[in-house]
Design an enzyme around this catalytic site. Structure first.
Site, PDB file in Angstrom:
ATOM      1  N   TYR A 158      -1.856  -0.427  10.597  1.00 45.22           N
ATOM      2  CA  TYR A 158      -2.147  -0.841   9.028  1.00 45.22           C
ATOM      3  C   TYR A 158      -0.857  -0.652   8.131  1.00 45.22           C
ATOM      4  O   TYR A 158      -0.127  -1.134   7.342  1.00 45.22           O
ATOM      5  CB  TYR A 158      -3.372  -0.191   8.580  1.00 45.22           C
TER       6      TYR A 158
ATOM      7  N   SER B  35       0.983  -1.038  -0.037  1.00 47.88           N
ATOM      8  CA  SER B  35       0.030   0.030   0.100  1.00 47.88           C
ATOM      9  C   SER B  35       0.661   1.142  -0.127  1.00 47.88           C
ATOM     10  O   SER B  35       2.044   1.121   0.479  1.00 47.88           O
ATOM     11  CB  SER B  35      -0.991   0.076   1.285  1.00 47.88           C
TER      12      SER B  35
END
Length: 591
Positions: free
Chosen positions: A473, A460
């Site tokens: 995350y 990501s």
């Protein structure tokens, strides 16, 4: 498995030493023909493995090992070598056709029989390793010169560079003198240093084998390459293409036989020229798979994918035709888009997801888009035992994958001090350990298979964009990025590429599924709704990420940011990390 030795006399009186493993009563006989400057010893590791299911035979070709060595160069022509093979076949398998396997010059001389008529009915199949048919090579050179495109001329030049030693072996005095002196000790050391050949695995007769075997080049190379014959065959042929071969380029070895072989299989192998000594387990498995298939047994999935496809009507081959691709988290979003993109590119697709119905739906859509074969599995990537079972099932039912996309992931937002240990376990279990399990299990499978491959890990932009509201995350994705970099370095020598794809704000269901810590359940739903609206406003479709995945595989790119925000963030992380730290202090939780 005990080795049994005997002798057979060739038509011209030369005695050939023959070695056998396994029982003659076995349903199949496999005959192994060694190259230069080897003897039957090069086949021992493979012969012992094959002998568990087959009657296995190897012999020292004339001039090598315990066989006689005629003095005249004319005694080493391909026609004479074919007669030798005929004498061996008559002794070891007089009633049944054999499955022939050749390496280096053993393959070159075997092609003479495979493409001829004298022994055609005595050969059930042929596996060629690093030894093309000289007539096919001559025709290949001519075809490239008739259509001298830059690519064709480049292939010719590259093979010519690799074949430098052929001219040297035609010199009158230097080659035998060098073999008898400096190369006695240097050759085994060079094989170990350059190709990883185990020390002490060569034949004890190596120095004399090397000198006598020069006659193979002098008796055959110039006549066959300068005046190539048309040599077709209906015998099934499996061509193993060592990708790091210093003498036979994969392009020439793979292309040269295709116009002349009705049934052809091509299998790239991440190995050097002496693959029988460095990748014996892989070759033994591939030989067994091929023999089993030709004898009417079940076809291994990897072998099925290796069969050369007939040209399509438009004359173009799909990019990933014949490949097996595994995608985790394939039930929706980026995973589904990636699976379907590979299906359109001609790959067989395995869809894995926590939701069995979603995985099955993706597999069905992939079949509608042209995937030659599909499969679906329900699996929790964070569960090591479940991933072990998944990997075993894929190996047994489909074979070794060519591409693995570790895509499964979950979202988690909120402040670090509100994030509980259970929250960390959940996000790291899926986002990081799910990737670890996929890389470990399928990476080991690819390495053992010796065919290379590619692993794509979906990270990501958060991997390099710090945020006060995404500590868990972002940490999981940063770990995926670093894991990918480390693994890329480790597996590069095995021909396995590793890429990290780093998307920005992609319009998928992850926004609706993201959990926010430290808030009430009602606030949780409001935050999810607002995040989903922001993602939909950004409107970056998952197909953009799927395209990036295919590009990462095609170009073997280490890191692929997707979307403007991901690319800008990547640049800032290198050029102005202070700017990112300032931005990270802002609370970006949807309000």
């Amino acid at each position: 498995m005990k080795e049994q030795q005997s002798f057979v006399t060739a038509p011209d009186g030369v005695r050939l030493a023959v070695f056998e493993w396994g029982a003659r009563s076995a349903d199949t006989t496999v005959v192994l023909v060694h190259g230069y400057p080897d003897s039957h010893v090069v086949w021992r590791p493979i012969a012992e493995q094959l002998a568990e299911r087959h009657h296995v035979v190897a012999y020292d070709v004339r001039g090598a090992g315990a066989s006689d060595a005629p003095r005249r160069v004319s005694s080493y022509t391909l026609a004479t070598l074919e007669a030798d093979l005929g004498a061996v076949l008559q002794q070891v398998s007089p009633e049944r056709p054999v499955h022939l396997v050749g390496h280096d010059w053993g393959s070159i001389q075997s092609w003479e029989s495979v493409t001829g008529t004298a022994l055609a009915d005595r050969i059930a199949s042929f596996t060629s390793v690093s030894g093309p048919c000289l007539d096919h090579v001559g025709q290949w050179f001519r075809s490239k010169l008739r259509r001298p495109s830059p690519r064709a001329l480049g292939q010719l030049a590259w093979q010519s560079v690799h074949s430098w030693y052929i001219g040297y072996f035609h010199l009158p005095l230097l080659p035998p003198l060098l073999w008898r002196t400096a190369m006695v000790k240097a050759w085994p050391a060079l094989l170990h240093a350059i190709e990883g050949v185990p020390r002490g695995s060569g034949a004890p007769t190596f120095p004399t084998d090397a000198v006598r075997g020069l006659a193979l080049y002098r008796a055959n190379m110039i006549p066959r390459l300068s005046r190539p014959r048309h040599r077709p065959t209906e015998i099934p042929v499996q061509v193993v293409l060592p990708q790091k071969d210093l003498y036979v380029t994969p392009s020439m070895a793979g292309q040269a036989p295709q116009p002349y072989v009705d049934r052809l299989w091509r299998r790239p192998l991440r190995a050097g020229h002496w693959a029988p000594l460095t990748h014996d387990a892989v070759l033994a498995n591939w030989i067994d798979e091929f023999v089993t298939h030709i004898e009417g047994g079940p076809t291994a999935p990897a072998l099925q994918r290796a069969e050369v496809n007939r040209p399509q009507q438009d004359g173009e081959q799909k990019e990933h035709a014949g490949k097996l691709v595994i995608v985790t988290g394939a039930g929706s979003g980026i995973g589904r888009a990636t699976a379907l993109a590979f299906a359109e590119a001609g790959a067989a697709v395995i869809a894995a997801d926590l939701n069995a119905e979603s995985a099955a739906r993706t597999a069905h859509l992939a079949s509608l888009l042209g995937a030659p074969r599909t499969g679906s599995y329900a699996v929790d990537v964070s569960d090591p035992a479940a991933m072990e079972d998944f990997a075993k099932a894929v190996a047994e039912e489909h074979g070794t994958p060519d591409v693995v996309v570790n895509n499964a992931g979950i979202g988690l937002g909120g402040a670090f001090l509100d994030t509980q240990t259970s929250d960390w376990d959940a996000v790291l279990g899926v986002n990081l350990m799910g990737v670890v399990h996929g890389c470990r299990l399928f990476g080991a499978m690819m390495k053992d298979h010796g065919n290379g491959g590619h692993i794509v890990n979906i990270a990501s932009a958060a991997a390099y964009l710090p945020s006060r509201t995404l500590s868990a995350y972002a940490t999981s994705k940063a770990a995926v990025l670093m894991l990918s970099e480390c693994l890329r370095a480790e597996l590069s020598d095995d021909g396995i590429g590793v890429s990290a794809v780093c998307p920005g704000f992609v319009n998928t269901a992850i926004a609706k599924a993201t959990r926010y810590v430290g808030v009430s359940s009602s606030e949780q739903e409001k935050l999810r709704g607002k995040a989903d609206r922001l993602y939909r406003m950004r409107n970056l479709p998952p197909e953009r990420v799927a395209d990036a995945v295919l590009r990462a595989v095609r170009e073997n790119r280490p890191v692929v940011p997707v979307a403007a925000e991901a690319r800008i963030g990547r640049a800032l992380s290198r050029l102005s990390p202070g700017t990112l730290r300032a931005i990270a202090r802002a609370d970006l939780t949807p309000r």
